[in-house]
Write a protein that holds these residues in place. Structure first.
Motif, short mmCIF file in Angstrom:
data_model
loop_
_atom_site.label_atom_id
_atom_site.label_comp_id
_atom_site.label_asym_id
_atom_site.label_seq_id
_atom_site.Cartn_x
_atom_site.Cartn_y
_atom_site.Cartn_z
N GLU A 183 -6.75 -11.66 4.88
CA GLU A 183 -8.21 -11.62 4.71
C GLU A 183 -8.95 -11.57 6.05
OE1 GLU A 183 -6.29 -13.41 1.15
OE2 GLU A 183 -6.24 -13.89 3.30
N ARG A 275 5.30 -8.40 -3.80
CA ARG A 275 4.66 -7.94 -5.05
C ARG A 275 3.68 -8.97 -5.60
NH1 ARG A 275 10.16 -6.45 -6.35
NH2 ARG A 275 10.49 -4.20 -6.06
N ASP A 276 4.03 -10.23 -5.46
CA ASP A 276 3.17 -11.29 -6.01
C ASP A 276 1.87 -11.46 -5.22
OD1 ASP A 276 5.06 -11.83 -7.95
OD2 ASP A 276 5.92 -13.57 -6.91
N ASN A 277 1.81 -10.87 -4.03
CA ASN A 277 0.64 -11.10 -3.17
C ASN A 277 0.01 -9.82 -2.66
OD1 ASN A 277 0.61 -14.24 -2.59
ND2 ASN A 277 2.77 -13.61 -2.49
N LEU A 278 0.19 -8.73 -3.40
CA LEU A 278 -0.39 -7.46 -2.96
C LEU A 278 -1.92 -7.52 -2.90
CD1 LEU A 278 1.76 -4.73 -4.75
CD2 LEU A 278 1.64 -5.22 -2.30
N ASP A 279 -2.52 -8.39 -3.68
CA ASP A 279 -3.97 -8.50 -3.66
C ASP A 279 -4.48 -9.08 -2.34
OD1 ASP A 279 -2.72 -10.96 -4.39
OD2 ASP A 279 -4.65 -11.74 -5.06
N ARG A 280 -3.55 -9.61 -1.54
CA ARG A 280 -3.93 -10.18 -0.25
C ARG A 280 -3.54 -9.25 0.91
NH1 ARG A 280 -2.49 -16.31 0.56
NH2 ARG A 280 -4.18 -16.03 2.07
N SER A 281 -3.02 -8.08 0.56
CA SER A 281 -2.67 -7.10 1.58
C SER A 281 -3.82 -6.12 1.76
CB SER A 281 -1.40 -6.34 1.17
OG SER A 281 -1.22 -5.20 1.99
N ASN A 285 -5.42 -3.68 -1.16
CA ASN A 285 -6.62 -4.16 -1.87
C ASN A 285 -7.86 -3.36 -1.52
OD1 ASN A 285 -7.46 -5.10 0.65
ND2 ASN A 285 -6.96 -7.25 0.22
N GLU A 300 5.16 -3.58 2.87
CA GLU A 300 4.52 -3.55 1.54
C GLU A 300 4.64 -2.15 0.94
OE1 GLU A 300 0.99 -5.34 3.98
OE2 GLU A 300 2.90 -4.40 4.53
#
Length: 647
Positions: A183, A275-281, A285, A300
């Motif tokens: 972020e 995969r579990d944290n792609l929303d934080r890449s 995102n 990623e």
């Protein structure tokens, strides 16, 4: 805080300028492109200024601490053959060297060296500091000085005006650089150096189109926290190697002095964390808009694009002898810092690894290279040259090759001489530059052996044979070095001629030898050169059956004798293809041609021809969107002189 103190701390947009000096060539940026450009111009006799945002970033390696590899290693040797510095510098500072693809043909063999990145930077900086005609200075360039469409110098953020006859831009990833770590997002150049903000704005005001590209780097870990027990060692070669054709054999490191790299792999657990944290890449995102390199993707990207693979290679590379910082090659990413640590510790050998620096993605401005000529001079502003990641490339080697040519041609423009333009059949550097200015690039460009249609001619072993005469002509190769080159060339030609004249007669010894490889015994004599072409015969085995040459030959001479003999038929075919290409290259397209006035060329073809402004029919034929019928029509118009020109 008093009112007076507040006034002192306020920044102001008013810039008080002053004359800081006159130069023939000003180079902006001192990475691998800028360093080569400045050294070349200075060594060609031009008063040269090299400006860098930070003196600690001169020839710095913000990404992997290595040079070379397929195609790239040949570029380093081409730089050396032309009189550049990169090959000499890595030969002084490498900690490991290997020849890659030894099981394949000579067209794809290449050297790769692991660098001591800090020693490399210091050695290059020291070389620059000692170079006559060259001034190194720390400064941030905000503006170009442009008069009547001609580059006349630069203005720094402190108001210093450096007047110049030519300018070379090699700003790397600093141009409006933005770093992303999860972020977190902040304005920065590579390795947390200062970014260049206003220069991009100035380029746009002067008519340049800019685009955003993205690259990245992996985390670094403390080598004392790596468990090497079950990892695969990647040592240097026992056979000594060099990049520079001037490096004596006595200067090589022995195997025991080299530092190994190590191979490990990601695993399903690593991939699941990602995969579990792609929303934080930021890459996934939607935060990052810039286009990244296809041939060097982030972890990623690899995990998502190759979902069927349960592991990816990870190379652990030492960054130098004097520290314990290790580069985790294959783990480039922009994930949050805590997730990077978790990803690392999911990998064998890194279970207890301590991260010293997190990986990051960096987004930056680049100039689409269709706006440049094959000489690296801008089509928008005369006397302005660009090189390196500024042009949309990736890699230290690609940058250095462009920088060398840009520096050479900036100096030659000052001297009133025609530019040096390498053809695709001359060098990988020629392939690189032609691809950039003719085809452009929609992603960070990486040079590959597959991009060169004449790669058997553009080998790692013969770069000096191809380019040393050019380097000598332009003044970057000394008379002493050129004489040594001529002697080497004469030795090669004499030995090839000798092998073509010696006839080997059948004997018990030679028949025993050929039969041991499953071959039929000789019944008649055979020319030594023909015998050497057999796959199981090398030069030393050949000498068992023929007299040794009167003169003891250098190993580098023998290497070329063998390659040119074994591949003579293939080399001849490629040379014939090059001869045909040269006929098209000789067909020059007049400047300021009005393509709209030529009947028969398709609309898309006209648009692309007007955009690229090719200089020859051969270059026009390589433009995407220009079809063979367009070329046929254009060739007729050029040949018959029926050219409508813009009034």
């Amino acid at each position: 805080m008093t009112d007076n103190n507040k006034k002192v701390l306020k920044t102001t947009e008013v810039k008080h300028t002053y004359d800081a000096g006159d130069f023939d060539v000003v180079v902006v940026g001192a990475g691998h492109a800028g360093s080569e450009a400045a050294l070349a111009a200075a060594r060609m006799g031009q008063k040269t200024l090299l400006l860098t945002i930070s003196l600690e970033m001169v020839a710095f390696m913000p990404c992997n601490p290595s040079l070379g590899g397929p195609a790239k290693g040949t570029v380093v040797r081409e730089i050396d053959a032309l009189g550049g510095e990169m090959g000499k510098n890595i030969d002084k500072t490498y900690i490991q060297m290997r020849l890659l693809n030894t099981g394949k043909g000579p067209a794809v063999q290449a050297l790769r060296a692991q660098a001591d990145k800090h020693a490399y930077h210091l050695e290059m900086k020291n070389t620059i500091e000692k170079e006559p005609n060259l001034t190194l200075r720390q400064a941030i360039v905000d503006d170009l000085v442009v008069e009547d469409g001609q580059a006349k110098g630069v203005i720094t953020n402190t108001g210093a005006i450096y007047h110049a006859k030519t300018v070379v831009l090699a700003t790397g990833t600093s141009a409006r650089g933005q770093i992303y770590i999860g972020e977190l997002r902040y304005s920065s150049g590579p390795n947390n150096s200062l970014p260049a903000i206003k220069l991009s704005e100035n380029l746009e005001k002067n008519g340049f189109k800019l685009e955003r590209f993205k690259t990245g780097t992996p985390p670094r870990v403390n080598g004392n926290t790596i468990d090497f027990t079950n990892l695969e060692e990647q040592p240097g070669d026992e056979t000594p190697h060099h990049f520079s054709f001037t490096t004596p054999y006595t200067d090589y490191l022995s195997l025991k002095d080299q530092v190994s790299c190590w191979l490990t792999y990601t695993n399903p657990n690593t991939h699941q964390i990602i995969r579990d944290n792609l929303d934080r890449s930021p890459l996934f995102n939607g935060v990052i808009d810039g286009i990244g390199p296809r041939y060097c993707p982030s972890i990623e990207d690899k995990v998502m694009r190759f979902a069927d693979k349960d592991r990816h290679q990870v190379f652990l590379e030492p960054e130098g002898r004097g520290n314990d910082e290790w580069y985790v090659d294959g783990m480039s990413n922009s994930m949050p810092e805590e997730l990077q640590q978790e990803m690392l510790q999911s990998i064998e050998g890194l279970e207890n690894a301590k991260m010293m620096r997190p990986g990051y993605a960096i987004e930056y401005d680049m100039i689409p290279p269709e706006q440049m000529k094959p000489s690296m001079e801008s089509k928008v502003i005369s006397g302005l040259f660009t090189a390196g990641q500024t042009n949309g490339t990736s890699g230290y080697e690609e940058a250095a090759g462009q920088g060398l040519i840009a520096g050479i041609n900036a100096a030659r423009l000052v001297q009133g001489k025609d530019p040096i333009i390498l053809k695709r059949s001359d060098a990988y550097i020629g392939v690189l530059l032609d691809d950039l200015v003719t085809k452009g690039t929609n992603e960070p460009y990486r040079l590959l052996t597959s991009r060169a249609e004449y790669r058997l001619l553009l080998r790692n072993d013969n770069a000096d044979m191809r380019l040393t005469p050019i380097g000598h002509e332009i003044g970057l190769i000394s008379d002493e070095r050129y004489q040594a080159f001529l002697e080497k060339k004469a030795d090669i030609e004499a030995e090839i001629k000798r092998l073509e004249e010696i006839r080997i007669k059948p004997s018990a010894a030679i028949n025993e030898f050929v039969e041991s490889f499953g071959d039929k015994p000789l019944k008649d004599g055979i020319i030594a050169a023909q015998f050497l072409r057999r796959p199981y015969v090398d030069y030393q085995k050949l000498l068992q059956f023929i007299p040794a040459p009167e003169k003891q030959l250098d190993a580098r001479v023998i290497e070329l004798v063998v390659v040119q003999t074994k591949y003579a038929g293939y080399i001849k075919k490629e040379q014939e293809r090059v001869a045909k290409l040269k006929k098209m290259e000789s067909k020059k397209i007049p400047a300021h041609i009005d393509y709209d006035a030529i009947d028969g060329i398709a609309t898309e073809g006209k648009q692309k021809l007007k955009q690229i402004q090719p200089e020859t029919i051969a270059q026009a034929s390589r433009i995407s969107g220009v079809n063979p019928s367009d070329i046929a029509i254009l060739s007729v118009y050029v040949q018959q002189g029926k050219i409508a020109k813009v009034k």
